[in-house]
Design a protein around this motif. Structure first.
Motif, short mmCIF file in Angstrom:
data_model
loop_
_atom_site.label_atom_id
_atom_site.label_comp_id
_atom_site.label_asym_id
_atom_site.label_seq_id
_atom_site.Cartn_x
_atom_site.Cartn_y
_atom_site.Cartn_z
N SER A 92 0.81 -1.22 0.00
CA SER A 92 0.00 0.00 0.00
C SER A 92 0.84 1.26 0.00
CB SER A 92 -0.87 0.05 1.25
OG SER A 92 -1.69 -1.05 1.31
N LEU A 93 1.93 1.21 0.75
CA LEU A 93 2.78 2.41 0.84
C LEU A 93 3.32 2.75 -0.54
CD1 LEU A 93 4.26 4.41 2.84
CD2 LEU A 93 6.21 2.88 2.57
N ARG B 246 10.91 9.94 -8.86
CA ARG B 246 11.27 10.49 -7.56
C ARG B 246 10.56 9.78 -6.42
NH1 ARG B 246 14.06 15.07 -7.96
NH2 ARG B 246 14.27 15.77 -10.11
N VAL B 247 9.26 9.53 -6.58
CA VAL B 247 8.55 8.86 -5.50
C VAL B 247 8.99 7.41 -5.40
CG1 VAL B 247 6.54 10.35 -5.33
CG2 VAL B 247 6.56 8.52 -7.01
N CYS C 181 3.24 5.98 -5.50
CA CYS C 181 3.16 5.99 -6.96
C CYS C 181 1.93 6.75 -7.42
CB CYS C 181 3.09 4.57 -7.52
SG CYS C 181 4.62 3.70 -7.35
N TYR C 182 0.82 6.54 -6.72
CA TYR C 182 -0.41 7.20 -7.10
C TYR C 182 -0.25 8.72 -7.02
CZ TYR C 182 -5.39 8.21 -7.37
OH TYR C 182 -6.62 8.69 -7.76
N ALA C 183 0.43 9.18 -5.96
CA ALA C 183 0.68 10.61 -5.81
C ALA C 183 1.49 11.12 -7.01
CB ALA C 183 1.43 10.89 -4.52
N ALA D 201 10.18 5.31 -2.25
CA ALA D 201 9.56 4.03 -1.91
C ALA D 201 10.62 2.95 -1.73
CB ALA D 201 8.57 3.63 -2.99
N VAL D 202 11.58 2.87 -2.65
CA VAL D 202 12.62 1.85 -2.57
C VAL D 202 13.44 2.05 -1.29
CG1 VAL D 202 14.76 1.02 -3.61
CG2 VAL D 202 12.77 1.42 -5.04
#
Lengths: 356, 288
Positions: B165-166, B207-208, B171-173, B212-213
């Motif tokens: 989810s995170l 960038r996001v 990614c959605y943002a 995340a990684v």
């Protein structure tokens, strides 16, 4: 290249339009001739972009049909319509080089690489981006990016039409002139059908053979720049085109003379006003002469804009703008005369012709 | 230009310095202190030099836990990042569906780690758990308390369930920040679905994705609670990751010296790997 017919197009963004005001496009029924250069002029929010997106197929109209060369394309996708469109803000593919950006629309259509190379180089030359062809597209300035966007629109030479949606907004004024004249040259060379959306009247008048003026979701006048200037068919056109805009004064019309306040003004023709609610007399500031004889006015202020001055006067209690050429004195007891042939009469905002 | 010295300004920095000192520097120094000394109780300490470090670096136990932990991080990154991207791409962009999806996605993130562990511990049990019992009934040999492979699957599925989810939300943002004009231009240019992803969506998500990684790597490298609750590090040592091993050493065996040395090595590994990730990803960003 194609002739584009818009057959009674209406569009509403909401799902179920009930009232007339729900429509962003009221009704557009118009043909764009093959190879014509059109400017679509109007204030923000009048439906210009909506109309453009309907032509390119990004939007499906709520009602009506679109025909390319007589063939119904209403249900065809953007790609099938083979249209190029350039947007207001630069759209570039960041991770690609300038060259690859320009080649992208061709490669997607499986054009042979030799041909891609030839056309991309042509566009690179035209836009002056040749020396940065191998650079990544990110990090370029806004106008370089917009040139790439323009270039991607121009690189396909088999398109039915090229649509420009205020493409020069982000470009600085000097560059605007250069790009605009390059577009005009390309148009003469290849004869694309071009539709150019803008809210800048100078841009519209210099670019196009025919200017389409839109207001509140409908087309109010289509004409050459001269026609729009001399015979605006709607008060909006008179007001929107020209700087300052046309003077409008409420009037009464009786045969070939009009009465504004207590002053009578002779007309060149007898307008067929019928039973209109509101009758207005319109005259451009360029056709009002400030002199010692004629109708009395009170002068408010004078704006010096370089080669000429704009006199903000009051005539019968209503504002009247007058353009006075450089070097001409403003008399102490100012009076004005209207150029009879330049007077237009408007009934309920629409221009009326002569009786019978 | 004449420089003005104003020593009073230091007082403004002082609260932060104190806070950082008490919350980070002093505890860290205590660990450093333990790592170079030995004790036999009675609060008597003996200087021990780098012996503990040498011992840890030569112990199979440490290297096994490290390899286990790295494998775990690599596996969950390989699953969560692509899965997160795919889910984000398929989420609605407008309408009521957006809020529904966002709430659903946020739910796993709101659950505390130990509760997640407990949920899966029960869920996977062969005798009463829905999953464990069903698999058993289907004739699949699944018993995470005895089979290392089943234990690994359980821990990985649990982490994917908890943390994808995170990645999705990040990614959605990134995706919703792409202006419509890009998609319109891509249509005009005749780009395929894959090209849109490759040349528009992926670059905008870069960038996001970096964040995340990094977050998922650091978190998974420090994972403790969930495997502790579910498997307790077993069966055998098969799910004993670094932090579990560390706690066993420090609390279970009370080997403070080696545990301190191991903490520092652990800390340096995370620092180093995070720095490498960050540098690699920002470097490629600068080149592009």
């Amino acid at each position: 290249m194609a002739r584009i017919d818009l057959d009674h197009i209406r569009h509403a963004y909401g799902a179920k339009p009930t009232r007339e005001s729900d429509y962003a496009l009221k009704e557009v029924h118009h043909s764009w001739n093959d190879g014509g250069a059109y400017a679509l002029l109007g204030p923000s929010g009048c439906g210009k972009t909506t109309l453009l997106n309907i032509i390119s197929g990004l939007l499906h109209p709520s009602e009506g049909r679109i025909l390319f060369n007589g063939k119904d394309v209403t249900n065809l996708s953007t790609q099938e319509r083979n249209i190029a469109q350039v947007f207001q803000f630069p759209v570039i593919y960041d991770t690609m080089t300038v060259y690859d950006n320009l080649a992208f629309p061709l490669r997607n259509r499986h054009v042979p690489e030799a041909e891609v190379n030839r056309r991309v180089n042509e566009i690179l030359d035209m836009t002056g981006l040749s020396d940065m062809a191998r650079r990544r597209a990110r990090g370029l300035t806004a106008d370089q990016k917009q040139k790439i966007s323009l270039g991607r629109g121009l690189v396909r030479n088999d398109v039915n039409a090229i649509l420009f949606d205020e493409p020069l907004t982000v470009i600085d004024p000097h560059m605007k002139w250069v790009l605009r004249s390059q577009l005009k040259r390309l148009h003469r060379q290849f004869g694309f059908t071009m539709v150019y959306v803008t809210h800048d009247q100078t841009e519209a008048l210099t670019f196009a053979d025919k200017v389409v003026v839109m207001y509140d979701g409908q087309i109010v006048q289509i004409g050459t720049p001269a026609e729009l200037f001399e015979r605006p068919s709607h008060t909006f056109v008179g007001y929107f085109i020209g700087s300052p805009g046309m003077n409008f004064m409420e009037a009464r019309v009786d045969g070939t003379s009009a009465t504004v306040g207590s002053q009578s003004i002779a007309l060149a023709y007898a307008p067929a006003v019928g039973g209109a609610q509101k009758i207005e007399l319109g005259i451009r500031p360029e056709f009002v002469r400030l002199q010692r004889e004629g109708l009395p006015v009170r002068i408010g202020k004078v704006e010096d804009i370089g080669r000429q001055r704009i006199v903000r006067a009051e005539f019968e209690g209503k504002p009247l703008a007058v353009v006075v050429p450089e070097g001409m004195d403003i008399p102490a007891d100012p009076r004005v005369q209207f150029d009879t042939s330049a007077i237009n009469i408007y009934a309920d905002s629409w221009r009326v012709g002569s009786e019978g | 230009m004449q420089k003005t010295w104003n020593n009073k300004a230091w007082f403004l920095v002082l609260p932060v310095l104190l806070l950082v000192a008490f919350s980070a520097v002093i505890p860290l120094m205590t660990v450093v202190n333990y790592s170079v000394q030995d004790t036999f109780g009675n609060n008597e300490f003996f200087w021990n030099g780098t012996d503990w470090f040498t011992e840890i670096l030569h112990s199979d136990r440490f290297w096994d836990a490290l390899v286990r932990n790295l494998s775990f991080s690599v596996i969950i990154l390989a699953i969560e990042i692509p899965l997160g991207i795919v889910i984000a791409l398929n989420m609605p962009k407008k309408g009521v569906g957006v809020s529904v999806c966002l709430v659903l996605m946020a739910l796993p993130l709101l659950i505390p780690w130990n509760v997640v562990g407990t949920i899966w511990q029960v869920f996977g049990r062969v005798d009463i758990g829905l999953l464990g019992h069903t698999l058993e009934a289907l004739g699949i040999n699944y018993n995470y308390t005895q089979d290392p492979f089943a234990a690994w699957i359980t821990v990985i599925v649990m982490d994917v369930w908890h943390w994808t989810s995170l990645v999705v939300l990040l990614c959605y943002a990134g995706l919703v920040s792409i202006p419509d004009a890009y998609y319109q231009a891509a249509k005009i240019d005749g780009a395929s679905r894959w090209s849109v992803f490759r040349y528009i969506q992926l670059p905008k998500m870069k960038r996001v994705l970096l964040i995340a990684v990094l977050l998922r790597f650091m978190d998974s490298f420090m994972i403790y609670t969930e495997p502790f609750v579910v498997t307790g590090g077993g069966p055998g040592n098969s799910t004993t990751f670094l932090s579990i091993d560390l706690v066993k050493m420090a609390v279970g065996q009370f080997d403070l010296g080696p545990a301190a040395a191991m903490s520092i090595i652990y800390f340096l590994i995370i620092l180093l790997l995070s720095w490498v990730f960050y540098t690699v990803m920002t470097q490629s960003d600068a080149e592009a």
